[in-house]
Motif scaffolding. Structure first.
Motif, PDB file in Angstrom:
ATOM      1  N   GLU A 186      -8.633  -0.551  13.740  1.00 51.11           N
ATOM      2  CA  GLU A 186      -7.991   0.587  13.606  1.00 51.11           C
ATOM      3  C   GLU A 186      -6.778   0.721  12.441  1.00 51.11           C
ATOM      4  O   GLU A 186      -6.431   1.515  12.019  1.00 51.11           O
ATOM      5  CB  GLU A 186      -7.736   1.507  14.735  1.00 51.11           C
ATOM      6  N   ASP A 187      -6.138  -0.627  12.031  1.00 48.66           N
ATOM      7  CA  ASP A 187      -5.358  -0.994  11.167  1.00 48.66           C
ATOM      8  C   ASP A 187      -5.856  -0.919   9.745  1.00 48.66           C
ATOM      9  O   ASP A 187      -5.109  -0.936   8.698  1.00 48.66           O
ATOM     10  CB  ASP A 187      -4.600  -2.062  11.370  1.00 48.66           C
ATOM     11  N   THR A 188      -7.021  -1.039   9.567  1.00 52.21           N
ATOM     12  CA  THR A 188      -8.045  -1.224   8.365  1.00 52.21           C
ATOM     13  C   THR A 188      -7.792   0.079   7.341  1.00 52.21           C
ATOM     14  O   THR A 188      -7.990   1.072   8.087  1.00 52.21           O
ATOM     15  CB  THR A 188      -9.400  -1.302   8.608  1.00 52.21           C
ATOM     16  N   ALA A 189      -7.112  -0.215   6.307  1.00 50.50           N
ATOM     17  CA  ALA A 189      -6.862   0.771   5.675  1.00 50.50           C
ATOM     18  C   ALA A 189      -6.267   0.523   4.105  1.00 50.50           C
ATOM     19  O   ALA A 189      -6.006  -0.692   3.792  1.00 50.50           O
ATOM     20  CB  ALA A 189      -5.707   1.937   5.988  1.00 50.50           C
ATOM     21  N   MET A 190      -6.279   1.444   3.268  1.00 51.87           N
ATOM     22  CA  MET A 190      -5.253   1.123   1.998  1.00 51.87           C
ATOM     23  C   MET A 190      -3.815   1.260   2.346  1.00 51.87           C
ATOM     24  O   MET A 190      -3.589   2.393   2.828  1.00 51.87           O
ATOM     25  CB  MET A 190      -5.808   1.701   0.870  1.00 51.87           C
ATOM     26  N   TYR A 191      -3.100   0.350   1.970  1.00 52.75           N
ATOM     27  CA  TYR A 191      -1.578   0.447   2.219  1.00 52.75           C
ATOM     28  C   TYR A 191      -0.837   0.681   1.056  1.00 52.75           C
ATOM     29  O   TYR A 191      -0.863  -0.040   0.110  1.00 52.75           O
ATOM     30  CB  TYR A 191      -0.974  -0.719   3.058  1.00 52.75           C
TER      31      TYR A 191
ATOM     32  N   MET B 202       5.599  11.756  -1.428  1.00 57.14           N
ATOM     33  CA  MET B 202       6.725  11.074  -1.735  1.00 57.14           C
ATOM     34  C   MET B 202       6.746  11.194  -3.383  1.00 57.14           C
ATOM     35  O   MET B 202       5.716  11.453  -3.910  1.00 57.14           O
ATOM     36  CB  MET B 202       6.577   9.576  -1.488  1.00 57.14           C
ATOM     37  N   ALA B 203       7.858  11.024  -4.075  1.00 55.57           N
ATOM     38  CA  ALA B 203       7.748  11.306  -5.637  1.00 55.57           C
ATOM     39  C   ALA B 203       7.113   9.936  -6.279  1.00 55.57           C
ATOM     40  O   ALA B 203       6.376  10.222  -7.318  1.00 55.57           O
ATOM     41  CB  ALA B 203       9.270  11.237  -5.982  1.00 55.57           C
ATOM     42  N   LEU B 204       7.295   8.873  -5.593  1.00 58.61           N
ATOM     43  CA  LEU B 204       6.771   7.601  -6.158  1.00 58.61           C
ATOM     44  C   LEU B 204       5.805   6.927  -5.360  1.00 58.61           C
ATOM     45  O   LEU B 204       6.202   6.495  -4.172  1.00 58.61           O
ATOM     46  CB  LEU B 204       7.826   6.715  -6.701  1.00 58.61           C
ATOM     47  N   TRP B 205       4.649   6.393  -6.051  1.00 57.61           N
ATOM     48  CA  TRP B 205       3.935   5.592  -5.094  1.00 57.61           C
ATOM     49  C   TRP B 205       3.428   4.226  -5.820  1.00 57.61           C
ATOM     50  O   TRP B 205       3.330   4.495  -7.040  1.00 57.61           O
ATOM     51  CB  TRP B 205       2.533   6.452  -5.009  1.00 57.61           C
ATOM     52  N   GLY B 206       3.027   3.192  -5.189  1.00 58.33           N
ATOM     53  CA  GLY B 206       2.281   2.058  -5.583  1.00 58.33           C
ATOM     54  C   GLY B 206       0.896   2.455  -5.868  1.00 58.33           C
ATOM     55  O   GLY B 206       0.513   3.396  -5.316  1.00 58.33           O
ATOM     56  N   GLN B 207       0.277   1.171  -6.270  1.00 58.74           N
ATOM     57  CA  GLN B 207      -1.307   1.267  -6.561  1.00 58.74           C
ATOM     58  C   GLN B 207      -1.879   0.963  -4.961  1.00 58.74           C
ATOM     59  O   GLN B 207      -3.153   1.444  -5.107  1.00 58.74           O
ATOM     60  CB  GLN B 207      -1.517   0.465  -7.590  1.00 58.74           C
ATOM     61  N   GLY B 208      -1.053   0.520  -4.218  1.00 56.26           N
ATOM     62  CA  GLY B 208      -1.992   0.358  -2.854  1.00 56.26           C
ATOM     63  C   GLY B 208      -2.767  -1.149  -2.874  1.00 56.26           C
ATOM     64  O   GLY B 208      -2.793  -1.810  -3.890  1.00 56.26           O
ATOM     65  N   THR B 209      -2.643  -1.572  -1.598  1.00 57.17           N
ATOM     66  CA  THR B 209      -3.226  -3.030  -0.940  1.00 57.17           C
ATOM     67  C   THR B 209      -3.894  -3.094  -0.024  1.00 57.17           C
ATOM     68  O   THR B 209      -3.622  -2.168   1.079  1.00 57.17           O
ATOM     69  CB  THR B 209      -2.064  -3.979  -1.061  1.00 57.17           C
ATOM     70  N   GLN B 210      -5.122  -3.420  -0.206  1.00 52.85           N
ATOM     71  CA  GLN B 210      -6.109  -3.224   0.928  1.00 52.85           C
ATOM     72  C   GLN B 210      -6.043  -4.037   2.139  1.00 52.85           C
ATOM     73  O   GLN B 210      -5.829  -5.388   1.840  1.00 52.85           O
ATOM     74  CB  GLN B 210      -7.766  -3.331   0.392  1.00 52.85           C
ATOM     75  N   VAL B 211      -5.781  -3.695   3.276  1.00 54.66           N
ATOM     76  CA  VAL B 211      -5.879  -4.354   4.664  1.00 54.66           C
ATOM     77  C   VAL B 211      -6.978  -4.087   5.230  1.00 54.66           C
ATOM     78  O   VAL B 211      -7.379  -3.055   5.378  1.00 54.66           O
ATOM     79  CB  VAL B 211      -4.659  -4.076   5.492  1.00 54.66           C
ATOM     80  N   THR B 212      -7.965  -5.267   5.590  1.00 51.63           N
ATOM     81  CA  THR B 212      -9.140  -5.192   6.687  1.00 51.63           C
ATOM     82  C   THR B 212      -8.885  -5.874   7.407  1.00 51.63           C
ATOM     83  O   THR B 212      -8.619  -7.212   7.493  1.00 51.63           O
ATOM     84  CB  THR B 212     -10.408  -5.668   5.526  1.00 51.63           C
ATOM     85  N   VAL B 213      -9.079  -5.591   8.881  1.00 51.89           N
ATOM     86  CA  VAL B 213      -9.304  -6.177   9.965  1.00 51.89           C
ATOM     87  C   VAL B 213     -10.543  -6.259  10.710  1.00 51.89           C
ATOM     88  O   VAL B 213     -11.054  -5.287  10.995  1.00 51.89           O
ATOM     89  CB  VAL B 213      -8.391  -5.722  10.884  1.00 51.89           C
ATOM     90  N   SER B 214     -11.104  -7.463  10.938  1.00 52.19           N
ATOM     91  CA  SER B 214     -12.210  -7.500  11.490  1.00 52.19           C
ATOM     92  C   SER B 214     -12.457  -7.945  12.843  1.00 52.19           C
ATOM     93  O   SER B 214     -11.415  -8.805  13.203  1.00 52.19           O
ATOM     94  CB  SER B 214     -12.919  -8.678  10.708  1.00 52.19           C
ATOM     95  N   SER B 215     -13.529  -7.588  13.496  1.00 52.31           N
ATOM     96  CA  SER B 215     -13.320  -8.044  14.941  1.00 52.31           C
ATOM     97  C   SER B 215     -14.441  -9.080  15.087  1.00 52.31           C
ATOM     98  O   SER B 215     -15.179  -9.842  13.986  1.00 52.31           O
ATOM     99  CB  SER B 215     -14.257  -6.761  15.592  1.00 52.31           C
TER     100      SER B 215
ATOM    101  N   TRP C 196       5.903   2.740   3.943  1.00 51.37           N
ATOM    102  CA  TRP C 196       4.967   2.569   3.855  1.00 51.37           C
ATOM    103  C   TRP C 196       3.810   3.450   4.555  1.00 51.37           C
ATOM    104  O   TRP C 196       4.106   4.174   5.514  1.00 51.37           O
ATOM    105  CB  TRP C 196       4.392   1.143   4.753  1.00 51.37           C
ATOM    106  N   PHE C 197       2.800   3.861   3.942  1.00 58.32           N
ATOM    107  CA  PHE C 197       1.896   4.908   4.305  1.00 58.32           C
ATOM    108  C   PHE C 197       0.481   4.211   4.233  1.00 58.32           C
ATOM    109  O   PHE C 197       0.421   2.947   3.623  1.00 58.32           O
ATOM    110  CB  PHE C 197       1.566   6.160   3.392  1.00 58.32           C
ATOM    111  N   ARG C 198      -0.291   4.499   4.873  1.00 59.47           N
ATOM    112  CA  ARG C 198      -1.818   4.348   4.802  1.00 59.47           C
ATOM    113  C   ARG C 198      -2.931   5.291   4.811  1.00 59.47           C
ATOM    114  O   ARG C 198      -2.459   6.190   5.407  1.00 59.47           O
ATOM    115  CB  ARG C 198      -2.108   3.033   5.853  1.00 59.47           C
ATOM    116  N   GLN C 199      -4.064   4.808   4.384  1.00 57.99           N
ATOM    117  CA  GLN C 199      -5.239   5.726   4.344  1.00 57.99           C
ATOM    118  C   GLN C 199      -6.461   5.055   4.434  1.00 57.99           C
ATOM    119  O   GLN C 199      -6.759   4.191   3.699  1.00 57.99           O
ATOM    120  CB  GLN C 199      -5.293   6.781   3.094  1.00 57.99           C
TER     121      GLN C 199
END
Length: 125
Positions: free
Chosen positions: A88-93, A112-125, A36-39
């Motif tokens: 700070e974990d909020t990102a597209m994973y 990496m050679a292959l990537w998924g489309q991503g899933t958004q994680v949003t952490v609210s305070s 897993w990566f995130r941006q």
């Protein structure tokens, strides 16, 4: 043909938990560097958790002790269990995989050679 499909993202409060899933096609599951990566907006993509060729997990320092990577070989699925989430974990994973076995750590693997489309994680305070 779609090879990596993530799910499980969403909105969660600080301190909450989420589990991300990545369904992997059979031929892609044989890749030996997976994880897993995130941006986050305005930031570079970073490695979060990877399985190396020996199946040993490697984690970014920022998630150690809070995130757990796992896989279900029977279901060809990769997971990322995230606990005690922070804003700070909020990102597209992104789930990703590669047949290239070397430098399979979160610090050394930048692409990496292959990537998924991503899933958004949003952490609210």
């Amino acid at each position: 043909q779609v090879q990596l499909v993530e799910s499980g993202g969403g909105l969660v409060q600080v301190g909450g938990s989420l589990r991300l899933s990545c369904a992997v096609s059979a031929d892609t599951y044989s890749n030996i560097c997976m994880g897993w990566f995130r941006q986050a907006p305005g930031k570079e993509r970073e490695g979060v958790a990877l399985f190396d060729p020996a199946g040993i997990p490697d984690y970014a320092d920022s998630v150690k002790g809070r995130f757990t990577i796992s896989k279900d070989n029977a279901r060809s699925t990769l997971y990322l269990e995230m606990r005690r989430l922070k804003t700070e974990d909020t990102a597209m994973y992104y789930c990703a995989s590669d047949a290239y076995p070397h430098f399979c750590t979160v610090r050394t693997r930048r692409t990496m050679a292959l990537w998924g489309q991503g899933t958004q994680v949003t952490v609210s305070s």
